[in-house]
Enzyme design. Structure first.
Site, PDB file in Angstrom:
ATOM      1  N   SER A   1       0.822  -1.211   0.000  1.00  0.00           N
ATOM      2  CA  SER A   1       0.000   0.000   0.000  1.00  0.00           C
ATOM      3  C   SER A   1       0.850   1.251   0.000  1.00  0.00           C
ATOM      4  O   SER A   1       1.940   1.274   0.577  1.00  0.00           O
ATOM      5  CB  SER A   1      -0.884  -0.001   1.262  1.00  0.00           C
ATOM      6  OG  SER A   1      -1.444   1.270   1.470  1.00  0.00           O
TER       7      SER A   1
ATOM      8  N   TYR B   1      -2.226  -0.505  10.915  1.00  0.00           N
ATOM      9  CA  TYR B   1      -2.484  -1.203   9.646  1.00  0.00           C
ATOM     10  C   TYR B   1      -1.357  -0.897   8.658  1.00  0.00           C
ATOM     11  O   TYR B   1      -0.756  -1.797   8.089  1.00  0.00           O
ATOM     12  CB  TYR B   1      -3.830  -0.767   9.047  1.00  0.00           C
ATOM     13  CG  TYR B   1      -3.871  -0.988   7.556  1.00  0.00           C
ATOM     14  CD1 TYR B   1      -3.623   0.068   6.680  1.00  0.00           C
ATOM     15  CD2 TYR B   1      -4.069  -2.255   7.037  1.00  0.00           C
ATOM     16  CE1 TYR B   1      -3.608  -0.149   5.312  1.00  0.00           C
ATOM     17  CE2 TYR B   1      -4.058  -2.474   5.670  1.00  0.00           C
ATOM     18  CZ  TYR B   1      -3.815  -1.404   4.812  1.00  0.00           C
ATOM     19  OH  TYR B   1      -3.785  -1.609   3.451  1.00  0.00           O
TER      20      TYR B   1
ATOM     21  N   LYS C   1       1.797  -3.306   6.843  1.00  0.00           N
ATOM     22  CA  LYS C   1       2.139  -3.438   5.417  1.00  0.00           C
ATOM     23  C   LYS C   1       3.648  -3.271   5.228  1.00  0.00           C
ATOM     24  O   LYS C   1       4.291  -4.014   4.498  1.00  0.00           O
ATOM     25  CB  LYS C   1       1.379  -2.390   4.589  1.00  0.00           C
ATOM     26  CG  LYS C   1      -0.072  -2.711   4.386  1.00  0.00           C
ATOM     27  CD  LYS C   1      -0.272  -3.956   3.523  1.00  0.00           C
ATOM     28  CE  LYS C   1      -1.739  -4.240   3.285  1.00  0.00           C
ATOM     29  NZ  LYS C   1      -1.954  -5.456   2.478  1.00  0.00           N
TER      30      LYS C   1
HETATM   31  C1  WQD Z   1      -9.763   9.144   1.326  1.00  0.00           C
HETATM   32  C2  WQD Z   1     -10.093  10.597   1.623  1.00  0.00           C
HETATM   33  C3  WQD Z   1     -10.563  11.069   3.930  1.00  0.00           C
HETATM   34  C4  WQD Z   1     -14.277   8.796   4.231  1.00  0.00           C
HETATM   35  C5  WQD Z   1      -7.146   4.108   2.031  1.00  0.00           C
HETATM   36  C6  WQD Z   1      -6.887   2.900   2.838  1.00  0.00           C
HETATM   37  C7  WQD Z   1      -5.420   2.611   2.838  1.00  0.00           C
HETATM   38  C8  WQD Z   1      -4.940   2.468   1.416  1.00  0.00           C
HETATM   39  C9  WQD Z   1      -5.239   3.745   0.653  1.00  0.00           C
HETATM   40  C10 WQD Z   1      -5.083   0.136   0.820  1.00  0.00           C
HETATM   41  C11 WQD Z   1      -9.447  11.088   2.908  1.00  0.00           C
HETATM   42  C12 WQD Z   1     -11.784  11.328   3.065  1.00  0.00           C
HETATM   43  C13 WQD Z   1     -13.106   9.363   3.737  1.00  0.00           C
HETATM   44  C14 WQD Z   1     -15.354   9.631   4.619  1.00  0.00           C
HETATM   45  C15 WQD Z   1     -14.056  11.550   3.993  1.00  0.00           C
HETATM   46  N1  WQD Z   1      -5.528   1.376   0.757  1.00  0.00           N
HETATM   47  N2  WQD Z   1     -13.012  10.721   3.617  1.00  0.00           N
HETATM   48  N3  WQD Z   1     -15.199  10.986   4.477  1.00  0.00           N
HETATM   49  O1  WQD Z   1      -7.476   7.047   4.049  1.00  0.00           O
HETATM   50  O2  WQD Z   1      -6.564   7.524   1.730  1.00  0.00           O
HETATM   51  O3  WQD Z   1      -6.560   5.217   2.650  1.00  0.00           O
HETATM   52  O4  WQD Z   1      -6.657   3.939   0.732  1.00  0.00           O
HETATM   53  O5  WQD Z   1      -4.092  -0.259   1.263  1.00  0.00           O
HETATM   54  O6  WQD Z   1      -5.228   1.442   3.522  1.00  0.00           O
HETATM   55  O7  WQD Z   1      -7.354   3.176   4.117  1.00  0.00           O
HETATM   56  O8  WQD Z   1      -8.726   6.323   1.987  1.00  0.00           O
HETATM   57  O9  WQD Z   1     -11.093   6.429   1.356  1.00  0.00           O
HETATM   58  O10 WQD Z   1     -10.512   6.356   3.830  1.00  0.00           O
HETATM   59  O11 WQD Z   1     -10.050   8.418   2.516  1.00  0.00           O
HETATM   60  O12 WQD Z   1     -13.944  12.786   3.891  1.00  0.00           O
HETATM   61  O13 WQD Z   1     -16.424   9.176   5.081  1.00  0.00           O
HETATM   62  O14 WQD Z   1     -11.508  10.727   1.830  1.00  0.00           O
HETATM   63  O15 WQD Z   1     -10.424  12.088   4.911  1.00  0.00           O
HETATM   64  O16 WQD Z   1      -9.054  12.439   2.721  1.00  0.00           O
HETATM   65  P1  WQD Z   1      -7.297   6.639   2.654  1.00  0.00           P
HETATM   66  P2  WQD Z   1     -10.175   6.820   2.452  1.00  0.00           P
END
Ligand code: WQD
Length: 345
Positions: free
Chosen positions: A125, A150, A154
């Site tokens: 990741s 998490y 990785k």
């Molecule tokens: C994206 C953006 C949130 C939910 C994920 C996985 C990580 C990796 C990469 C696999 C952020 C915003 C989110 C919500 C929001 N994947 N958000 N409201 O955190 O970049 O990481 O993808 O390995 O393990 O966790 O992804 O989709 O949670 O968030 O505003 O209800 O959307 O703040 O800026 P993230 P995400």
């Protein structure tokens, strides 16, 4: 060629199983169904015509893992997706993540070495980069301590694998995903997080379908053009295809090192607001969202320089944000995964 896909009823695993079968590989799935259902194997069969055998057990059980390799002769390679993956949950329950993600990997590697399985593709990741000092991110960007247990698992899983291939007769490729999203065009498989979604896009589609009352936008005061964080969203089918390309690179003896790493991104970052607007444009829906406080652990911005994977693998992401939103929305409307929805937050 028989390929063992761990976590193969999960989001990326199931899409990869489809691509593998469609490119002539025999697929075997092991999954503990902690975050997916056995029905996904049926749906893979509906798409490809061949339902992959599914072995249901926890790879943390060394005996059952060894039994699988004893019974299943001729495994040519393993693609290792199986892991717990909720950033938020890992902060609350770190030992659950260290035990599950690390022990399952050690058991898998030990059985692979004992049974002469020489090739491993690992699901890593972009989280291992933390908040990069410079963008875009390349495979040489320094790793930082991940913001969550998490993400740290990785990084440690990559270390376990890269140390193991130095002496064991196993070669490995780690694929560092950016933000996987979207769904298969059939709308038979897609992202089906159990309970309340952590990730942005399933929360958007569940809000649009009425399963959630509104989307919380975690902060709009970041150092980005519209104040919301930026991510490199990549279509899950593009990601799945990259796994088959990497597998063929290994099986055809084209790897240049026993341990290789590739970033899998599009090279284009989108902010949360841009994703919301793209979803509204594609779906014709007005999304109900409210800006709330920042989410602890979120980084501000990250996107990939995908040129090394493009050049070395001969792979390039082809699907754009509209396709990601459209396929995710079709999947949500198909409602095949409603059983995993829990009551609203
Ligand atoms: C994206 C953006 C949130 C939910 C994920 C996985 C990580 C990796 C990469 C696999 C952020 C915003 C989110 C919500 C929001 N994947 N958000 N409201 O955190 O970049 O990481 O993808 O390995 O393990 O966790 O992804 O989709 O949670 O968030 O505003 O209800 O959307 O703040 O800026 P993230 P995400």
């Amino acid at each position: 060629m028989k390929i063992l896909v761990t976590g193969g009823t999960g989001f990326i695993g199931s899409h990869t199983a489809v691509e593998l079968q469609q490119q002539g590989f025999e697929v075997l799935i092991v999954d503990d169904l902690s975050n997916s259902t056995a029905e996904v194997a049926d749906r893979i069969g509906m798409i490809t015509g061949t339902k992959p055998p599914l072995h249901v057990f926890d790879l943390c059980d060394a005996g059952k893992t060894e039994d699988l390799f004893i019974r299943e002769e001729g495994i040519a390679a393993v693609i290792h997706f199986a892991a717990h993956k909720s950033v938020g949950e890992s902060v609350q329950q770190p030992l659950k993540y260290y035990r599950n993600n690390l022990l399952s990997t050690v058991n898998l590697l030990e059985s692979m070495a004992r049974h002469g399985v020489k090739h491993l593709i690992f699901s890593s990741s972009c989280t291992v980069y933390g908040q990069p000092d410079e963008l875009p991110v390349t495979e040489h960007t320094p790793l930082k301590r991940a913001e969550s247990p998490y993400g740290n698992t990785k990084k440690i899983m990559e270390d376990i694998i890269s140390d193991t291939v130095k002496t064991a007769d196993v070669a490995a490729i780690s694929l560092r995903y950016f933000n996987p999203t979207g769904a298969h065009e059939s709308a038979l498989i897609g992202e089906a997080p159990s309970g309340i979604p952590d990730n942005l896009v399933p929360y958007i589609t569940q809000t649009a379908i009425g399963a959630r009352s509104f989307l919380r936008v975690f902060g709009d005061d970041y150092d980005t053009p519209d104040g919301t964080p930026i991510r490199d969203y990549i279509h899950v089918v593009d990601l799945a295809k990259a796994h088959v390309v990497a597998l063929k690179r290994m099986l055809d003896g084209k790897c240049k090192d026993r341990y290789e790493v590739f970033n899998l991104g599009t090279g284009r970052g989108y902010s949360v607001m841009e994703v919301i607007k793209a979803f509204e444009r594609v779906s014709g829906m007005n999304l109900n969202y409210q800006v709330v406080a920042r989410r602890p652990g979120d980084i501000v911005k990250i996107w990939a320089d995908p040129s090394y994977a493009n050049r070395e693998l001969g792979w390039k992401a082809e699907k754009g944000l509209d396709d990601m939103m459209g396929s995710a929305w079709n999947w949500e409307q198909a409602g095949l995964h409603l059983s995993t929805l829990s009551t609203d937050a």
